[in-house]
Design an enzyme around this catalytic site. Sequence first.
Site, PDB file in Angstrom:
ATOM      1  CB  SER A 120      -0.920   0.017   1.223  1.00 20.49           C
ATOM      2  OG  SER A 120      -1.940  -0.937   1.076  1.00 20.49           O
ATOM      3  NE  ARG A 125     -31.124 -28.101  -3.483  1.00 20.32           N
ATOM      4  CZ  ARG A 125     -30.767 -29.301  -3.052  1.00 20.32           C
ATOM      5  NH1 ARG A 125     -30.597 -30.313  -3.907  1.00 20.32           N
ATOM      6  NH2 ARG A 125     -30.575 -29.512  -1.763  1.00 20.32           N
ATOM      7  CD  GLN A 165     -41.099 -12.138   1.222  1.00 21.10           C
ATOM      8  OE1 GLN A 165     -41.044 -12.322   2.434  1.00 21.10           O
ATOM      9  NE2 GLN A 165     -42.007 -11.356   0.654  1.00 21.10           N
ATOM     10  CD  GLU A 175      -4.757  -2.583 -11.537  1.00 24.75           C
ATOM     11  OE1 GLU A 175      -5.209  -1.467 -11.823  1.00 24.75           O
ATOM     12  OE2 GLU A 175      -4.569  -3.482 -12.359  1.00 24.75           O
TER      13      GLU A 175
HETATM   14  N1  CAA Z   1      -2.824  10.291  -9.436  1.00 22.74           N
HETATM   15  C1  CAA Z   1      -1.820  11.103  -9.851  1.00 22.74           C
HETATM   16  N2  CAA Z   1      -0.840  11.520  -9.030  1.00 22.74           N
HETATM   17  C2  CAA Z   1      -0.884  11.099  -7.760  1.00 22.74           C
HETATM   18  C3  CAA Z   1      -1.903  10.237  -7.274  1.00 22.74           C
HETATM   19  C4  CAA Z   1      -2.898   9.849  -8.173  1.00 22.74           C
HETATM   20  N3  CAA Z   1      -3.891   9.035  -7.807  1.00 22.74           N
HETATM   21  N4  CAA Z   1      -1.666   9.981  -5.969  1.00 22.74           N
HETATM   22  C5  CAA Z   1      -0.557  10.645  -5.642  1.00 22.74           C
HETATM   23  N5  CAA Z   1      -0.083  11.311  -6.714  1.00 22.74           N
HETATM   24  C6  CAA Z   1       1.115  12.189  -6.766  1.00 22.74           C
HETATM   25  C7  CAA Z   1       0.912  13.351  -5.821  1.00 22.74           C
HETATM   26  O1  CAA Z   1       0.284  14.428  -6.485  1.00 22.74           O
HETATM   27  C8  CAA Z   1       2.331  13.671  -5.396  1.00 22.74           C
HETATM   28  O2  CAA Z   1       2.981  14.468  -6.351  1.00 22.74           O
HETATM   29  P1  CAA Z   1       3.299  16.043  -6.026  1.00 22.74           P
HETATM   30  O3  CAA Z   1       4.131  16.029  -4.788  1.00 22.74           O
HETATM   31  O4  CAA Z   1       4.051  16.513  -7.235  1.00 22.74           O
HETATM   32  O5  CAA Z   1       1.975  16.671  -5.836  1.00 22.74           O
HETATM   33  C9  CAA Z   1       3.029  12.320  -5.415  1.00 22.74           C
HETATM   34  O6  CAA Z   1       2.244  11.485  -6.273  1.00 22.74           O
HETATM   35  C10 CAA Z   1       3.122  11.700  -4.049  1.00 22.74           C
HETATM   36  O7  CAA Z   1       1.815  11.624  -3.562  1.00 22.74           O
HETATM   37  P2  CAA Z   1       1.441  11.396  -2.056  1.00 22.74           P
HETATM   38  O8  CAA Z   1       2.286  12.276  -1.172  1.00 22.74           O
HETATM   39  O9  CAA Z   1      -0.024  11.489  -1.929  1.00 22.74           O
HETATM   40  O10 CAA Z   1       1.920   9.884  -1.819  1.00 22.74           O
HETATM   41  P3  CAA Z   1       1.615   8.968  -0.587  1.00 22.74           P
HETATM   42  O11 CAA Z   1       2.828   8.136  -0.428  1.00 22.74           O
HETATM   43  O12 CAA Z   1       1.110   9.738   0.596  1.00 22.74           O
HETATM   44  O13 CAA Z   1       0.331   8.089  -0.988  1.00 22.74           O
HETATM   45  C11 CAA Z   1      -0.879   6.406  -2.156  1.00 22.74           C
HETATM   46  C12 CAA Z   1       0.111   7.550  -2.188  1.00 22.74           C
HETATM   47  C13 CAA Z   1      -2.194   6.935  -2.690  1.00 22.74           C
HETATM   48  C14 CAA Z   1      -1.113   5.776  -0.794  1.00 22.74           C
HETATM   49  C15 CAA Z   1      -0.206   5.410  -3.092  1.00 22.74           C
HETATM   50  O14 CAA Z   1       0.985   4.902  -2.492  1.00 22.74           O
HETATM   51  C16 CAA Z   1      -1.079   4.286  -3.538  1.00 22.74           C
HETATM   52  O15 CAA Z   1      -1.898   4.434  -4.422  1.00 22.74           O
HETATM   53  N6  CAA Z   1      -0.875   3.070  -2.946  1.00 22.74           N
HETATM   54  C17 CAA Z   1      -1.496   1.872  -3.459  1.00 22.74           C
HETATM   55  C18 CAA Z   1      -0.531   1.181  -4.371  1.00 22.74           C
HETATM   56  C19 CAA Z   1      -1.209   0.325  -5.366  1.00 22.74           C
HETATM   57  O16 CAA Z   1      -2.303   0.608  -5.858  1.00 22.74           O
HETATM   58  N7  CAA Z   1      -0.502  -0.745  -5.709  1.00 22.74           N
HETATM   59  C20 CAA Z   1      -0.988  -1.602  -6.718  1.00 22.74           C
HETATM   60  C21 CAA Z   1       0.126  -2.418  -7.216  1.00 22.74           C
HETATM   61  S1  CAA Z   1      -0.025  -2.788  -8.864  1.00 22.74           S
HETATM   62  C22 CAA Z   1      -0.936  -4.182  -8.969  1.00 22.74           C
HETATM   63  O17 CAA Z   1      -1.726  -4.521  -8.161  1.00 22.74           O
HETATM   64  C23 CAA Z   1      -0.575  -4.800 -10.214  1.00 22.74           C
HETATM   65  C24 CAA Z   1      -1.179  -5.998 -10.745  1.00 22.74           C
HETATM   66  O18 CAA Z   1      -0.397  -6.762 -11.291  1.00 22.74           O
HETATM   67  C25 CAA Z   1      -2.617  -6.222 -10.876  1.00 22.74           C
END
Ligand code: CAA
Length: 380
Positions: free
Chosen positions: A132, A268, A279, A363
């Site tokens: 995360s 079934r 219901q 995701e």
């Molecule tokens: N869209 C665009 N930019 C974003 C964003 C978004 N949704 N979220 C953050 N950012 C940008 C911010 O604007 C910031 O940039 P600036 O400083 O220039 O403004 C930068 O990213 C850092 O953002 P945060 O300080 O908000 O970052 P954070 O560490 O506090 O939190 C989070 C970010 C939302 C928790 C993020 O870590 C997150 O989404 N975590 C979940 C990870 C995830 O979804 N993993 C999936 C793995 S892939 C997968 O599952 C693949 C598969 O094979 C199916």
Amino acid sequence: MEFQLTQDQQMLREMVRQFAEQQGAPSAAMRDEAGLWPSELVRQMGDLGLMGVAVDEAYGGAGLDYVSYALAIEELSRVDASLGVIASVNNSLVCYGIEQFGTPEQKRDLLTPLASGAMLGAFSLSEPGAGSDAAAQKSRAVRDGNDYVINGIKNWVTNGDHADLILLMALTEPSRGVKGITAFLADPHQPGCSIVKVEHKLGIRSAHSCQMAYDNFRIPAWRRLGEEGQGFKIAMSILNAGRIGIAAQAVGIAQGAYEAALNYTKVREQFGRPIHEFQAVGFTLADMATRIKAARLLTYEAAWRKDQGLDFIKDASMAKLFASETAMWVTTKAIQLYGSNGYSKEYPVERFFRDAKITEIYEGTSEIQRLVISRELVRS
Ligand code: CAA
């Protein structure tokens, strides 16, 4: 306001439904049991244009909109969620990223074979210590002449052991934290990249999720996606769009389980009549259908907003959050309607139930979706 799919969208849905039912359904339970990668089905999805649904035709894609993409993933997942995620990763986590952020050369040489199904893509952000908290990357990328040298471990790489390209995040400048992460388009067939393990999983067992290691693995500089330090923002932008695909996958899983349960309640009999006449059963079916419809509308609307060029971050997260929790709820109820037969592998609903769980996790977990939604609510 228009709630009607276009003719093209309806035709695509019909085409994918036929493919999934005729080609995917017969082997779905066997592939799930054996954890068998669906090589031939992946090839066929490429031939049908399902690996680059929303990619421009100039780059080998089908050139359709994001609503069509959601429909395709929904229909695949209604039959087999593994097919849904294999296609979803290639479409929205890889092709979309290159189309948005790639150079003309990257689009020509890499996006085109990916979108047409000649190559398969994977996305690699998660690490043992970065789930995360995706910013907590440890993998390193060090510039060496015209290459970057990568060292690190990546987890949960869907498609990893069959991929020809991996959209990989690594730290080029650790001291800059989140702004020190860079994205690369790695060729995993080169020396130094290996599969540590293919995970033994609860669900989506026919789609492989891998732990991968990079040991002095070289990536030519032309394969860097975007500028140094832009990797985290690129990954987040890609995930914004990817979440629509996972929402669609969850809708498809829920729909598949609901249809199976509905049919079962008609055949079934207990206490001398089909159980849907009770219901309690009828009301359960009503709740299932209602929640699925709500999840579907949220998903299509998020896709539609993306197609219109409107903000869709909050909407994609809402759709994924609601659709994945709906998939979990509906599949649990589907097993209940089947009674002990629902607990048996002879019937399909236990597979839908196991497959549904991952949609609340990958995701971005449901908790991360709530975080994204609440941040966006305050921002607007
Ligand atoms: N869209 C665009 N930019 C974003 C964003 C978004 N949704 N979220 C953050 N950012 C940008 C911010 O604007 C910031 O940039 P600036 O400083 O220039 O403004 C930068 O990213 C850092 O953002 P945060 O300080 O908000 O970052 P954070 O560490 O506090 O939190 C989070 C970010 C939302 C928790 C993020 O870590 C997150 O989404 N975590 C979940 C990870 C995830 O979804 N993993 C999936 C793995 S892939 C997968 O599952 C693949 C598969 O094979 C199916």
